[in-house]
Design an enzyme around this catalytic site. Sequence first.
Site, short mmCIF file in Angstrom:
data_model
loop_
_atom_site.label_atom_id
_atom_site.label_comp_id
_atom_site.label_asym_id
_atom_site.label_seq_id
_atom_site.Cartn_x
_atom_site.Cartn_y
_atom_site.Cartn_z
N GLU A 259 0.83 -1.22 0.00
CA GLU A 259 0.00 0.00 0.00
C GLU A 259 0.86 1.26 0.00
O GLU A 259 0.77 2.09 0.90
CB GLU A 259 -0.87 0.04 1.26
CG GLU A 259 -1.83 -1.09 1.40
CD GLU A 259 -2.48 -1.10 2.78
OE1 GLU A 259 -2.04 -0.34 3.66
OE2 GLU A 259 -3.41 -1.87 2.96
N PRO A 260 1.71 1.43 -0.98
CA PRO A 260 2.59 2.61 -0.96
C PRO A 260 1.87 3.89 -1.31
O PRO A 260 0.99 3.92 -2.16
CB PRO A 260 3.62 2.28 -2.05
CG PRO A 260 2.87 1.40 -3.00
CD PRO A 260 1.90 0.61 -2.18
N GLY A 261 2.24 4.95 -0.61
CA GLY A 261 1.76 6.29 -0.96
C GLY A 261 2.98 7.11 -1.33
O GLY A 261 3.29 7.33 -2.50
N ARG A 298 3.75 19.16 6.74
CA ARG A 298 4.69 18.13 7.20
C ARG A 298 5.86 18.66 8.05
O ARG A 298 6.20 18.03 9.06
CB ARG A 298 5.21 17.32 6.01
CG ARG A 298 4.10 16.60 5.26
CD ARG A 298 4.64 15.67 4.19
NE ARG A 298 5.22 14.47 4.77
CZ ARG A 298 6.51 14.25 4.88
NH1 ARG A 298 7.38 15.11 4.43
NH2 ARG A 298 6.94 13.15 5.46
N TYR A 302 5.42 16.83 11.44
CA TYR A 302 6.31 15.66 11.54
C TYR A 302 7.79 16.01 11.64
O TYR A 302 8.63 15.13 11.49
CB TYR A 302 6.16 14.78 10.30
CG TYR A 302 4.79 14.23 10.04
CD1 TYR A 302 4.09 13.55 11.03
CD2 TYR A 302 4.21 14.36 8.78
CE1 TYR A 302 2.84 13.03 10.77
CE2 TYR A 302 2.95 13.83 8.52
CZ TYR A 302 2.28 13.17 9.53
OH TYR A 302 1.04 12.65 9.26
N CYS A 328 -0.70 32.95 10.81
CA CYS A 328 -0.53 33.54 12.15
C CYS A 328 -0.11 32.42 13.10
O CYS A 328 -0.76 32.14 14.11
CB CYS A 328 -1.82 34.18 12.60
SG CYS A 328 -3.16 33.00 12.67
N TYR A 356 1.19 13.78 0.84
CA TYR A 356 0.77 14.43 2.08
C TYR A 356 1.08 15.94 2.05
O TYR A 356 1.38 16.54 3.08
CB TYR A 356 1.41 13.76 3.31
CG TYR A 356 1.21 12.27 3.29
CD1 TYR A 356 -0.04 11.72 3.55
CD2 TYR A 356 2.26 11.41 2.96
CE1 TYR A 356 -0.24 10.35 3.48
CE2 TYR A 356 2.07 10.04 2.89
CZ TYR A 356 0.82 9.52 3.15
OH TYR A 356 0.63 8.17 3.07
C1 LIG Z 1 -2.79 1.71 6.34
C2 LIG Z 1 -1.84 2.52 5.55
N1 LIG Z 1 -1.36 2.02 4.40
C3 LIG Z 1 -0.51 2.73 3.62
C4 LIG Z 1 -0.09 4.00 3.98
C5 LIG Z 1 0.85 4.74 3.08
O1 LIG Z 1 2.08 4.95 3.67
P1 LIG Z 1 3.27 5.68 2.93
O2 LIG Z 1 2.75 6.95 2.41
O3 LIG Z 1 4.33 5.84 3.93
O4 LIG Z 1 3.70 4.82 1.79
C6 LIG Z 1 -0.54 4.55 5.17
C7 LIG Z 1 -0.09 5.89 5.59
O5 LIG Z 1 -0.48 6.48 6.54
C8 LIG Z 1 -1.46 3.80 5.98
O6 LIG Z 1 -1.93 4.30 7.12
#
Ligand SMILES: Cc1ncc(COP(=O)(O)O)c(C=O)c1O
Length: 390
Positions: A259-261, A298, A302, A328, A356
């Site tokens: 599940e990469p973002g 971010r 973070y 502000c 993000y």
């Molecule tokens: C359940 C789940 N899967 C995948 C991701 C994606 O993570 P990343 O953006 O680090 O690849 C997240 C990010 O918060 C998540 O909560």
Amino acid sequence: MEKYMIGGVHALELTEKYGSPIYVYDTETIKRKFFLLKKAFSKIPHRIHYAVKANEAPEILMLMKDLGAGLDTVSPNEIRRALKLGFKVTDIIFTPSCPAINEIKFALENGIRIHFGESEYFEELGDLLKGVEVGLRINPDVHIEGNQKIATAHADSKFGIPLNQLPAVKQMEEKFGFKVVTLHIHTGSDVKTWQDLAKSFDSLLLQLPAFNNVNSLDIGSGLKVKYNATDHEIDLDAYTKYIKDKLENLGKSINIILEPGKFLVAEAGTLLASVNVIKQGYNKRFVGLNTGSNHLIRPMYYEAYHHIINISNMDGKMHIYDVVGQLCEEDTLASERALCEVRAGDILAIQNTGAYGYSMASFYNLRDKPRQILVENSAHRLISEDMVVI
Ligand SMILES: Cc1ncc(COP(=O)(O)O)c(C=O)c1O
């Protein structure tokens, strides 16, 4: 003067045409990252489900669809957008955190696979779960190095089902007639070492014998990207070799879900902002931008590092600045940063902001969100313009 290019386009032409601040996404970078990941996992049966939350622009989701990815969603509206864009229900995973019961029912009614991170819903859903295939997001109490704000698999994290609740889930599986077909873990975002991700993978393997129907392991993401010249990207080869070796010894065929973002879209995005003012403080010289934490949260949220380049003066002499926003708030985007001499009106490129960035942007202080621009085959187009309603 050296020109700063994004996907074959001169970035200053983009701010001339679309104004600033703008988020610019380069599709070639997204494709390159996607194929890099596919190649690394090529010897492992797998499916990539892009995490919509990282950047939910329909054009980016369509690109993922064209590349053959499914989606990982966390809200009913993310599901609705996926369905509207033509993703099949089987291409969508729903991984919510503490959802309302109606949100779960919405996913069930639409036939979307749910990865439950809380065991508390099963009793309430009861017979609605009969015959339904589900995933379980577990919390294996894995500690990782690095930023604890984005560590999500340790005992005090809200995410995942604690291991000691799994026997009860097993009983409910029998009682209500659902089938656990996937075990899921998401260790965190930007995990420093692949060995930390491997610890989580091992914890999934340990649970396998208890769930006979499991045919896939969802290893979430946490795939680290490089945020500056001295930073490193995840060692994908070492990580995939580890997974492959373990799967080969299982004696059971298991698919891997990813599940990469960030890994797919972070580097593809650049926030271009212009300098409102150079301000001298007691001790610091501030670059005041026409953006801030309202557009890129971010750094404040973070402590994330984003590399910044003064693209209007790329050969200028280096000076040290604090780069701040116009909210502000103390919305510092970079402190004690060396930049080529900055003047009012210059354009700064804030790099690695494709994930993000816009998706966490707000209308705080009633300021418009940045326009979003997509660069594809050296051409560019406006993909969103989200203005404050007065
Ligand atoms: C359940 C789940 N899967 C995948 C991701 C994606 O993570 P990343 O953006 O680090 O690849 C997240 C990010 O918060 C998540 O909560």
